[in-house]
Design a protein around this motif. Structure first.
Motif, short mmCIF file in Angstrom:
data_model
loop_
_atom_site.label_atom_id
_atom_site.label_comp_id
_atom_site.label_asym_id
_atom_site.label_seq_id
_atom_site.Cartn_x
_atom_site.Cartn_y
_atom_site.Cartn_z
N GLY A 183 6.13 13.49 -7.47
CA GLY A 183 4.89 12.83 -7.14
C GLY A 183 4.41 11.39 -7.12
O GLY A 183 3.63 10.92 -6.38
N CYS A 184 5.12 10.99 -8.44
CA CYS A 184 4.65 9.80 -8.35
C CYS A 184 5.28 8.64 -7.34
O CYS A 184 4.67 7.78 -6.82
CB CYS A 184 5.24 8.97 -9.75
N ALA A 185 6.58 8.89 -6.97
CA ALA A 185 7.23 8.34 -5.81
C ALA A 185 6.47 8.45 -4.48
O ALA A 185 6.30 7.67 -3.73
CB ALA A 185 8.69 8.73 -5.69
N ASP A 186 5.82 9.60 -4.31
CA ASP A 186 4.84 9.80 -3.14
C ASP A 186 3.83 9.12 -3.15
O ASP A 186 3.33 8.55 -1.99
CB ASP A 186 4.52 11.41 -2.93
N THR A 187 3.11 8.64 -4.44
CA THR A 187 1.98 7.87 -4.26
C THR A 187 2.45 6.55 -4.05
O THR A 187 1.55 5.77 -3.10
CB THR A 187 1.43 8.00 -5.82
N VAL A 188 3.51 5.95 -4.72
CA VAL A 188 3.82 4.65 -3.99
C VAL A 188 4.14 4.61 -2.88
O VAL A 188 3.82 3.69 -1.90
CB VAL A 188 5.20 4.32 -4.98
N SER A 189 4.75 5.38 -2.15
CA SER A 189 4.94 5.58 -0.57
C SER A 189 3.60 5.58 0.18
O SER A 189 3.44 4.83 0.82
CB SER A 189 5.89 6.68 -0.33
N MET A 190 2.61 6.33 -0.24
CA MET A 190 1.37 6.28 0.48
C MET A 190 0.70 5.05 0.33
O MET A 190 0.08 4.59 1.22
CB MET A 190 0.76 7.59 -0.24
N VAL A 191 0.71 4.38 -0.59
CA VAL A 191 -0.09 3.24 -1.04
C VAL A 191 0.46 2.32 -0.04
O VAL A 191 -0.13 1.77 0.74
CB VAL A 191 0.19 2.68 -2.59
N PHE A 192 1.73 2.03 0.06
CA PHE A 192 2.46 0.87 0.90
C PHE A 192 2.20 1.41 2.46
O PHE A 192 2.29 0.51 3.27
CB PHE A 192 3.88 0.72 0.64
N ARG A 193 2.43 2.72 2.69
CA ARG A 193 2.19 3.12 4.25
C ARG A 193 0.87 2.97 4.80
O ARG A 193 0.35 2.60 5.79
CB ARG A 193 2.56 4.58 4.20
N SER A 194 -0.12 3.14 3.73
CA SER A 194 -1.45 3.00 4.28
C SER A 194 -2.04 1.54 4.17
O SER A 194 -2.52 1.05 5.18
CB SER A 194 -2.55 3.69 3.28
N THR A 195 -1.30 0.93 3.47
CA THR A 195 -1.70 -0.80 3.52
C THR A 195 -1.01 -1.29 4.55
O THR A 195 -1.60 -2.31 5.27
CB THR A 195 -0.93 -1.37 2.24
#
Length: 420
Positions: free
Chosen positions: A331-343
């Motif tokens: 779940g933590c890794a998914d948040t990191v991915s989401m942050v940079f994908r959205s950015t």
């Protein structure tokens, strides 16, 4: 003799960077309003499921709630993005939020009048999905207009805190509200929480899309898809997310493995479901370091691979607490991915296209996990839950590696000079 002063070294952040909340009052109001209303929406989601089960006594009928939500979300996701690239996004966000408020008030009125008809609940769920498909692209496309590019990673990390805290707190508060005061209490609380979102939208300046020279006044879904076809870095953000959500999505198998692996019950399933959300929340709260990362594409590849590895190891564990740890890491890794994908999507996309690409984002986020549930369930029936989960995690890592090899420029993407 003049003393030489050494400039202070930049402070290394550990916790989430709150700079966007301090520097932009508009973003601050939008974030607070979204956070409050997200909790209310999660309360309503739980209350509708409980009410449908009370009316019908059927788990299949409860499952249809998800279907009535998913189909309009997929159908209107792309269309909502096109609308967001045509009209004033502030007005679109305001009107769609008002629509969600009216629907919650309608649910509360029906509950107060004891009008317990399951068709009404299904209809409201479908209309909520339509309003959400219009609201999401408009709201997301506003963020790059409210903040400088260097603050977008911090803003997306704060948005992840909003989503995960809402998913954790909303169902708990919704269950308490229904248990103490009935369904109407959860629906009324949801309607009240929308006041914060409506106020935030109302205070925003006009957000008409910026148009380049020679562009048409009417946005087309196909134009958005054609634009996506010429932007390999943006496409890769979607491909990498699909690799994680389709190939390594174990959620559908939690009820089975709770019994088979851990000799547990419904409470064990609840722990398994909550663990990724806890990890995602921690990933958002401890996101201060993300603002220093410039290689956004490489960060996405590594975090998606970390998701796949964590899921693969989870499939090998038979100790509950160790399994929960690896789910939290995923779940933590998914948040990191989401942050940079959205950015990346916000920074590397021209303003006139942001709504349509946010619509594609909604379709991927909504449809990917559902397809992943189907694939995991099918693989588990043909082999075993362990093979489905571990094999899916390793397949995710393999596919991400193949994608990185095919589009090598993605790993070199630099957030300081965004190129789609």
């Amino acid at each position: 003799m003049t003393a030489t002063t050494t400039p202070p070294r930049p402070r290394r952040r550990i916790f989430a960077d709150l700079t966007p909340l301090r520097t932009s009052p508009d973003y601050r109001r939008l974030w607070v309003g979204n956070t409050v209303s997200w909790v209310g929406q999660a309360m309503t989601t739980l209350a509708i499921s409980l009410q449908v089960y009370e009316i019908t006594g059927s788990s299949f009928s409860v499952g249809l709630v998800g279907l009535f939500s998913l189909v309009p979300l997929l159908a209107f996701g792309l269309y909502g993005g096109a609308i967001a690239d045509t009209v004033d996004r502030r007005k679109l966000g305001l009107h769609s939020s008002l629509g969600l408020t009216v629907l919650s008030v309608g649910l509360a009125a029906a509950a107060l009048l004891d009008y317990d008809r399951v068709w009404l609940l299904y209809a409201v769920v479908a209309l909520q999905a339509v309003c959400g498909a219009l609201n999401g692209p408009a709201r997301s496309a506003m963020i790059p207009r409210l903040l400088p590019a260097e603050q977008l990673p911090a803003a997306n990390a704060l948005n992840s805190v909003t989503m995960t805290s809402g998913m954790m707190a909303g169902p708990m508060l919704g269950g308490l509200a229904v248990g103490w005061w009935g369904y109407q209490a959860a629906y009324l609380i949801d309607a009240v929480t929308f006041i914060a979102a409506l106020y935030a939208m109302w205070r925003l300046p006009s957000m008409a899309p910026e148009r380049g020279e020679g562009t048409r006044g009417r946005a087309s879904v196909m134009d958005g898809l054609r634009f996506l076809g010429t932007r390999p870095n943006i496409r890769m953000t979607f491909f990498s997310d699909l690799a994680a959500m389709v190939l390594a999505q174990p959620k559908a198998l939690f009820p089975a493995i709770a019994v088979l692996w851990y000799a547990g019950d419904a409470k064990t399933v609840g722990l398994l479901v909550a663990a990724p959300a806890v990890g995602a929340l921690l990933g958002g709260l401890f996101s201060g370091w993300q603002g220093r990362i410039r290689r956004h594409g490489l960060a996405i590849l590594l975090s998606v691979a970390a998701w796949g590895l964590a899921i693969a190891v989870f499939g090998l564990t038979r100790n509950l607490w160790l399994g929960l740890l690896f789910l939290a890491l995923a779940g933590c890794a998914d948040t990191v991915s989401m942050v940079f994908r959205s950015t990346m999507m916000q920074a590397a996309t021209p303003d006139e296209m942001r709504g349509r690409l946010q619509g594609v984002f909604i379709v991927v986020v909504a449809g990917g996990p559902r397809l992943g549930d189907f694939l995991a369930g099918t693989a588990a029936d043909l082999s075993s839950p362990a093979v489905a989960i571990t094999g899916g995690g390793l397949a995710c890592v393999l596919v991400v590696g193949l994608l990185a090899a095919r589009w090598r420029g993605f790993a070199r993407y630099d957030g300081r000079s965004p190129q789609a």
